[in-house]
Scaffold this motif. Structure first.
Motif, PDB file in Angstrom:
ATOM      1  N   TRP A  14       0.803  -1.219   0.000  1.00  0.00           N
ATOM      2  CA  TRP A  14       0.000   0.000   0.000  1.00  0.00           C
ATOM      3  C   TRP A  14       0.841   1.276   0.000  1.00  0.00           C
ATOM      4  O   TRP A  14       0.303   2.378  -0.116  1.00  0.00           O
ATOM      5  CB  TRP A  14      -0.941  -0.001   1.205  1.00  0.00           C
ATOM      6  N   LYS A  17       0.262   3.896  -2.841  1.00  0.00           N
ATOM      7  CA  LYS A  17      -1.128   4.253  -3.154  1.00  0.00           C
ATOM      8  C   LYS A  17      -1.432   5.694  -2.754  1.00  0.00           C
ATOM      9  O   LYS A  17      -0.766   6.284  -1.908  1.00  0.00           O
ATOM     10  CB  LYS A  17      -2.096   3.316  -2.427  1.00  0.00           C
ATOM     11  N   PRO A  20      -6.654   8.693  -0.857  1.00  0.00           N
ATOM     12  CA  PRO A  20      -8.016   8.137  -0.927  1.00  0.00           C
ATOM     13  C   PRO A  20      -8.023   6.606  -0.996  1.00  0.00           C
ATOM     14  O   PRO A  20      -8.879   5.963  -0.388  1.00  0.00           O
ATOM     15  CB  PRO A  20      -8.599   8.758  -2.199  1.00  0.00           C
ATOM     16  N   GLU A  21      -7.064   6.023  -1.724  1.00  0.00           N
ATOM     17  CA  GLU A  21      -6.981   4.566  -1.801  1.00  0.00           C
ATOM     18  C   GLU A  21      -6.634   3.965  -0.441  1.00  0.00           C
ATOM     19  O   GLU A  21      -7.192   2.936  -0.054  1.00  0.00           O
ATOM     20  CB  GLU A  21      -5.925   4.137  -2.820  1.00  0.00           C
ATOM     21  N   LEU A  23      -7.189   5.290   2.564  1.00  0.00           N
ATOM     22  CA  LEU A  23      -8.319   5.434   3.483  1.00  0.00           C
ATOM     23  C   LEU A  23      -9.430   4.427   3.193  1.00  0.00           C
ATOM     24  O   LEU A  23     -10.128   3.990   4.108  1.00  0.00           O
ATOM     25  CB  LEU A  23      -8.860   6.864   3.427  1.00  0.00           C
ATOM     26  N   ALA A  24      -9.563   4.027   1.942  1.00  0.00           N
ATOM     27  CA  ALA A  24     -10.576   3.037   1.559  1.00  0.00           C
ATOM     28  C   ALA A  24     -10.071   1.602   1.711  1.00  0.00           C
ATOM     29  O   ALA A  24     -10.854   0.652   1.582  1.00  0.00           O
ATOM     30  CB  ALA A  24     -11.016   3.274   0.114  1.00  0.00           C
ATOM     31  N   ALA A  25      -8.799   1.447   2.023  1.00  0.00           N
ATOM     32  CA  ALA A  25      -8.186   0.123   2.141  1.00  0.00           C
ATOM     33  C   ALA A  25      -8.645  -0.584   3.410  1.00  0.00           C
ATOM     34  O   ALA A  25      -9.031   0.057   4.388  1.00  0.00           O
ATOM     35  CB  ALA A  25      -6.662   0.266   2.157  1.00  0.00           C
ATOM     36  N   LYS A  48     -14.158  -1.558   8.790  1.00  0.00           N
ATOM     37  CA  LYS A  48     -13.746  -2.283   7.587  1.00  0.00           C
ATOM     38  C   LYS A  48     -12.544  -1.636   6.912  1.00  0.00           C
ATOM     39  O   LYS A  48     -11.761  -2.312   6.268  1.00  0.00           O
ATOM     40  CB  LYS A  48     -14.897  -2.353   6.584  1.00  0.00           C
ATOM     41  N   THR A  49     -12.439  -0.317   7.023  1.00  0.00           N
ATOM     42  CA  THR A  49     -11.398   0.412   6.288  1.00  0.00           C
ATOM     43  C   THR A  49     -10.528   1.230   7.238  1.00  0.00           C
ATOM     44  O   THR A  49     -10.867   1.425   8.407  1.00  0.00           O
ATOM     45  CB  THR A  49     -12.022   1.377   5.266  1.00  0.00           C
ATOM     46  N   ALA A  51     -10.198   4.367   7.043  1.00  0.00           N
ATOM     47  CA  ALA A  51     -11.019   5.528   7.400  1.00  0.00           C
ATOM     48  C   ALA A  51     -11.980   5.198   8.540  1.00  0.00           C
ATOM     49  O   ALA A  51     -12.186   6.021   9.441  1.00  0.00           O
ATOM     50  CB  ALA A  51     -11.790   6.039   6.180  1.00  0.00           C
ATOM     51  N   ASP A  52     -12.559   4.003   8.508  1.00  0.00           N
ATOM     52  CA  ASP A  52     -13.446   3.585   9.597  1.00  0.00           C
ATOM     53  C   ASP A  52     -12.694   3.565  10.923  1.00  0.00           C
ATOM     54  O   ASP A  52     -13.217   3.999  11.946  1.00  0.00           O
ATOM     55  CB  ASP A  52     -14.011   2.182   9.349  1.00  0.00           C
TER      56      ASP A  52
END
Length: 73
Positions: A14, A17, A20-21, A23-25, A48-49, A51-52
Motif C-alpha cells: 500500500w 497508493k 483516498p486509496e 483510506l478506503a483500504a 472495515k477500512t 477511514a473507519d
C-alpha cells in the motif's frame, strides 16, 4: 502542513497508493495489522477500512484522554 513517512505506517503493498486509496483500504493495509485483526475489528466495531478505524469514536475518546495526561509528556 503535516507530513508523515507512510512507509513506516503501511504494508509494502500500500506504500505507493494515493491517500483516498489508503483510506478506503482494509485495516490490514496498516503495518502490523493482520487480516485476522481486521476481521476482529469488523466483528467488534464494524470497522472495515482505514477511514473507519480513524473515525472510531472509542479510538478518538482514548486519544483525547491521552492528550489530557500531562504526566506522560
Amino acid at each position: 502542513m503535516v507530513s508523515i513517512d507512510v512507509d513506516k505506517l503501511l504494508d509494502k503493498a500500500w506504500a505507493d497508493k494515493s491517500l483516498p486509496e489508503i483510506l478506503a483500504a482494509p485495516v490490514s493495509a496498516l503495518k502490523g495489522v493482520s487480516d485476522r485483526d481486521g476481521e476482529l475489528l469488523e466483528e467488534a466495531f464494524g470497522v472495515k477500512t482505514v477511514a473507519d478505524l480513524a473515525d472510531l469514536k472509542y479510538a478518538r475518546w482514548a486519544q483525547a484522554l491521552a492528550a489530557l495526561d500531562t504526566s506522560a509528556k
